[in-house]
Design a protein around this motif. Sequence first.
Motif, PDB file in Angstrom:
ATOM      1  N   LEU A 304       0.830  -1.219   0.000  1.00 37.57           N
ATOM      2  CA  LEU A 304       0.000   0.000   0.000  1.00 37.57           C
ATOM      3  C   LEU A 304       0.858   1.260   0.000  1.00 37.57           C
ATOM      4  O   LEU A 304       0.442   2.301  -0.493  1.00 37.57           O
ATOM      5  N   SER A 334      -3.217  -1.504   8.184  1.00 32.76           N
ATOM      6  CA  SER A 334      -3.256  -0.663   6.965  1.00 32.76           C
ATOM      7  C   SER A 334      -4.215  -1.256   5.956  1.00 32.76           C
ATOM      8  O   SER A 334      -4.961  -0.530   5.283  1.00 32.76           O
ATOM      9  N   PHE A 338      -7.568   0.410   4.497  1.00 31.07           N
ATOM     10  CA  PHE A 338      -7.681   0.547   3.044  1.00 31.07           C
ATOM     11  C   PHE A 338      -9.006  -0.037   2.545  1.00 31.07           C
ATOM     12  O   PHE A 338      -9.718   0.586   1.755  1.00 31.07           O
TER      13      PHE A 338
END
Length: 388
Positions: A304, A334, A338
């Motif tokens: 990411l 994360s 996301f």
Amino acid sequence: MKQQVQIFDTTLRDGEQVPGCKLNTAEKTELALLLQNLGVDIIEAGFPVSSPGDFDSVTEISKVIGDTVVCALSRAVKKDIEVAAEALHYARRPRIHTGIGTSDQHIVGKFNTTREDILERAVQCVRWARNFTDDVEFYAEDAGRTSNEYLAQVVEAVIRAGATVVNIPDTTGYCLPHQYGEKVAYLVNHVPNIDRAVISCHCHNDLGLATANSIAGVLSGARQVECTINGLGERAGNTSLEEVVMVLRQHEYLGYYTGINTRQLNPLSRIVSEVMRMPVQPNKAIVGSNAFSHSSGIHQDGFLKSAITYEIIDPEEVGADSSRIVLTARSGRSALAFRFQKIGYQFTRNDIDVLYEKFVQAADNKKEINDGDLLQLADAYVLSQEPA
Ligand code: KIV
Ligand code: ZN
């Protein structure tokens, strides 16, 4: 200057030999047109003497294919060669692929004869095939287990007889990459007329080394690779077309290229899998459903931040769906943030800390957390935050 490696596709011949993968003429013709569109240099359309159906397939394919070479297989038998030539009658660029086993296992175990006799038959079949076309490829079946000295004698003799391509099959997938590479190098260095023919790699995957062996062959001087879509083929399969093409592309500095339109690799892989009723393993390189999926927290976080940390190929370049961040019990914060963002939730870091605990509990009980599960988690969390 970069050198071209010719892609010889044998999905319709070696690939179609797989039990359950048999195709009818219409299916074969449709796939041949798609292979032409993909940019392969040679289509091995079938083994015409093997059945009337295969004879018809090669005939129909020959009628519709333009500048791509259409190739038909035969044994080192006059009748086979004549039938192959007849099936190729309409091909704009016909090639006859003929040959015989050259290893002692084949010479003694299959033919019960001598090396001298096999050499003579090899020369005769090439001479005979040259009566029908200038493009004759000779295969030394089981070259992988053939002594290099004897193989060199056979190769020299068949080139003298008119072979324009010499195929060095590792029929049983026995060789290690350095052995296969040395075999090709031996031919380059010991066959005086080798410059009059193209050396071709035809590797099987019994030890999972087909692609590595084909690349080793190219590095030693081969300029044609025989391969199939999805690596289909006898037993553990053939060299996979998509792998060879992408190895050469990713390692461009080696100085080779192919004429393949890589954006068609995934769409064609799916079509072949469907038509041949042969699912692709999810972890298959380039075309597997997980080839561009990331599921562990460490990988997801890196990906990411910058895709190239965990991806060497842009999925678009090979016509795959965009990369996936898969949520499992091994995923991290994360990735969770996301995926929430993707369904419209912009949570703070503190929110994610709380949600993450709930997520992990849910993920421990499920293989994968989907958007529906995320919506439930998000709604419950938002409700819990509202003043009573
Ligand atoms: O694997 C092999 O040796 C073959 C030949 C017929 C080319 O498929
Ligand atoms: Zn084969």
